[in-house]
Design a protein around this motif. Structure first.
Motif, PDB file in Angstrom:
ATOM      1  N   CYS A 225       0.827  -1.206   0.000  1.00  0.00           N
ATOM      2  CA  CYS A 225       0.000   0.000   0.000  1.00  0.00           C
ATOM      3  C   CYS A 225       0.860   1.254   0.000  1.00  0.00           C
ATOM      4  O   CYS A 225       0.588   2.193  -0.745  1.00  0.00           O
ATOM      5  N   TYR A 226       1.906   1.279   0.804  1.00  0.00           N
ATOM      6  CA  TYR A 226       2.798   2.432   0.805  1.00  0.00           C
ATOM      7  C   TYR A 226       3.536   2.561  -0.523  1.00  0.00           C
ATOM      8  O   TYR A 226       3.882   3.650  -0.941  1.00  0.00           O
ATOM      9  N   HIS A 227       3.776   1.450  -1.164  1.00  0.00           N
ATOM     10  CA  HIS A 227       4.502   1.489  -2.433  1.00  0.00           C
ATOM     11  C   HIS A 227       3.634   2.024  -3.566  1.00  0.00           C
ATOM     12  O   HIS A 227       4.100   2.822  -4.377  1.00  0.00           O
ATOM     13  N   ILE A 228       2.375   1.574  -3.637  1.00  0.00           N
ATOM     14  CA  ILE A 228       1.539   1.969  -4.767  1.00  0.00           C
ATOM     15  C   ILE A 228       0.446   2.967  -4.415  1.00  0.00           C
ATOM     16  O   ILE A 228      -0.140   3.573  -5.294  1.00  0.00           O
TER      17      ILE A 228
ATOM     18  N   GLU B 166      -4.538   8.401   7.823  1.00  0.00           N
ATOM     19  CA  GLU B 166      -4.510   8.996   6.484  1.00  0.00           C
ATOM     20  C   GLU B 166      -3.471  10.109   6.385  1.00  0.00           C
ATOM     21  O   GLU B 166      -2.706  10.171   5.425  1.00  0.00           O
ATOM     22  N   SER B 167      -3.435  10.988   7.366  1.00  0.00           N
ATOM     23  CA  SER B 167      -2.465  12.090   7.289  1.00  0.00           C
ATOM     24  C   SER B 167      -1.042  11.567   7.438  1.00  0.00           C
ATOM     25  O   SER B 167      -0.129  12.057   6.775  1.00  0.00           O
ATOM     26  N   GLU B 168      -0.850  10.565   8.273  1.00  0.00           N
ATOM     27  CA  GLU B 168       0.485   9.978   8.427  1.00  0.00           C
ATOM     28  C   GLU B 168       0.913   9.286   7.130  1.00  0.00           C
ATOM     29  O   GLU B 168       2.049   9.408   6.684  1.00  0.00           O
TER      30      GLU B 168
ATOM     31  N   ILE C 164       4.202  10.471   4.999  1.00  0.00           N
ATOM     32  CA  ILE C 164       5.317   9.562   4.710  1.00  0.00           C
ATOM     33  C   ILE C 164       5.483   9.381   3.209  1.00  0.00           C
ATOM     34  O   ILE C 164       6.594   9.423   2.679  1.00  0.00           O
ATOM     35  N   THR C 165       4.389   9.187   2.508  1.00  0.00           N
ATOM     36  CA  THR C 165       4.443   8.983   1.065  1.00  0.00           C
ATOM     37  C   THR C 165       5.047  10.187   0.356  1.00  0.00           C
ATOM     38  O   THR C 165       5.890  10.043  -0.532  1.00  0.00           O
ATOM     39  N   LEU C 166       4.626  11.381   0.759  1.00  0.00           N
ATOM     40  CA  LEU C 166       5.162  12.586   0.127  1.00  0.00           C
ATOM     41  C   LEU C 166       6.639  12.791   0.454  1.00  0.00           C
ATOM     42  O   LEU C 166       7.413  13.188  -0.419  1.00  0.00           O
TER      43      LEU C 166
ATOM     44  N   ALA D  78       8.606  10.482  -1.643  1.00  0.00           N
ATOM     45  CA  ALA D  78       8.585  10.885  -3.049  1.00  0.00           C
ATOM     46  C   ALA D  78       9.593  11.997  -3.333  1.00  0.00           C
ATOM     47  O   ALA D  78       9.949  12.220  -4.487  1.00  0.00           O
ATOM     48  N   MET D  79      10.070  12.650  -2.287  1.00  0.00           N
ATOM     49  CA  MET D  79      10.989  13.771  -2.456  1.00  0.00           C
ATOM     50  C   MET D  79      12.462  13.357  -2.401  1.00  0.00           C
ATOM     51  O   MET D  79      13.342  14.204  -2.513  1.00  0.00           O
ATOM     52  N   ILE D  80      12.711  12.074  -2.229  1.00  0.00           N
ATOM     53  CA  ILE D  80      14.089  11.577  -2.225  1.00  0.00           C
ATOM     54  C   ILE D  80      14.236  10.581  -3.377  1.00  0.00           C
ATOM     55  O   ILE D  80      13.233  10.117  -3.921  1.00  0.00           O
ATOM     56  N   PRO D  81      15.469  10.238  -3.755  1.00  0.00           N
ATOM     57  CA  PRO D  81      15.633   9.270  -4.851  1.00  0.00           C
ATOM     58  C   PRO D  81      14.918   7.949  -4.567  1.00  0.00           C
ATOM     59  O   PRO D  81      14.919   7.456  -3.429  1.00  0.00           O
ATOM     60  N   GLU D  82      14.301   7.387  -5.599  1.00  0.00           N
ATOM     61  CA  GLU D  82      13.488   6.178  -5.446  1.00  0.00           C
ATOM     62  C   GLU D  82      14.278   5.011  -4.863  1.00  0.00           C
ATOM     63  O   GLU D  82      13.744   4.251  -4.054  1.00  0.00           O
ATOM     64  N   GLU D  83      15.552   4.848  -5.238  1.00  0.00           N
ATOM     65  CA  GLU D  83      16.312   3.714  -4.704  1.00  0.00           C
ATOM     66  C   GLU D  83      16.509   3.846  -3.199  1.00  0.00           C
ATOM     67  O   GLU D  83      16.549   2.844  -2.485  1.00  0.00           O
TER      68      GLU D  83
END
Length: 169
Positions: A21-24, A101-103, A107-109, A112-117
Motif C-alpha cells: 500500500c505504501y509502495h503503490i 490517512e495524514s500519516e 510519509i508517502t510525500l 517521493a521527495m528523495i531518490p526512489e532507490e
C-alpha cells in the motif's frame, strides 16, 4: 512445508499489505497484489526452504508486483486522499494522535521527495520490517550499498522535516 508456508503467509500478510500500500498508494490494488502473489506461491507447490527465505521471497515477489503495477498503470505518484484508512489494515499500524490517512500521506510525500532507490530501501526496512541483509539479497545489491541508501535517504528525510519545522527560540 504446506502448513508452514500458510503460517508464514498469514503472519506476514499485514506487513506485506502495508508495504504494498505504501509502495503503490492504493489499498484495493495492494490487496490484489498480495492475493496474486499468494496464489502464485501456492500454485507452485510451495517453497522448500526456511522461513526467512520464504519471507524474503514473499517480499521480493510483492516488490516486483508493485513495480509492475506502477509501470503498467503509469502511476509514479498518485495518492488519492482518503484512499487508505487505518481500519482497512488487518493489524495496528500507527501510534499517536495523527490519523492514519495524514500519516500515510506525509510519509508517502516525504519518500517521493528523495531518490526512489533510497525510498525503496527505507520502505523495505521500516514498513516491511526486513533486515539489511534480506534487502541486499532481495535486490541483488551489496549490503553496504543497502545500508548507505538507507542512511542517506533518512538524512534527506530529516532535512526535509527540519525545513518544515518552525525554529523555536
Amino acid at each position: 512445508m504446506r502448513k508452514e508456508l500458510v503460517e508464514i503467509m498469514e503472519h506476514e500478510r499485514a506487513n506485506l499489505l502495508r508495504y504494498a500500500c505504501y509502495h503503490i498508494g492504493n489499498m484495493d490494488d495492494a490487496e490484489d497484489i498480495i492475493q496474486n502473489v499468494y496464489s502464485r506461491v501456492c500454485s507452485n507447490g510451495g517453497l522448500r526452504t526456511d522461513a526467512d527465505a520464504v519471507r524474503r521471497y514473499l517480499f521480493r515477489s510483492v516488490y516486483n508486483a508493485c513495480v509492475d503495477h506502477v509501470r503498467s498503470s503509469r502511476l509514479f505518484l498518485s495518492i488519492p486522499l482518503g484512499s487508505v484508512r487505518e481500519s482497512e489494515f488487518p493489524s495496528e499500524t500507527t501510534d499517536g494522535d495523527e490519523s492514519f490517512e495524514s500519516e500515510f500521506n506525509r510519509i508517502t510525500l516525504l519518500l517521493a521527495m528523495i531518490p526512489e532507490e533510497q525510498a525503496e530501501v527505507i520502505r523495505l526496512r521500516t514498513i516491511g520490517g526486513l533486515q539489511f541483509g534480506d534487502i541486499a539479497q532481495m535486490t541483488g545489491l551489496p549490503e553496504s550499498t543497502v545500508k548507505s541508501r538507507f542512511k542517506y535517504g533518512i538524512e534527506k528525510v530529516r532535512k526535509l522535516l527540519d525545513l518544515k519545522m518552525p525554529e523555536s527560540h
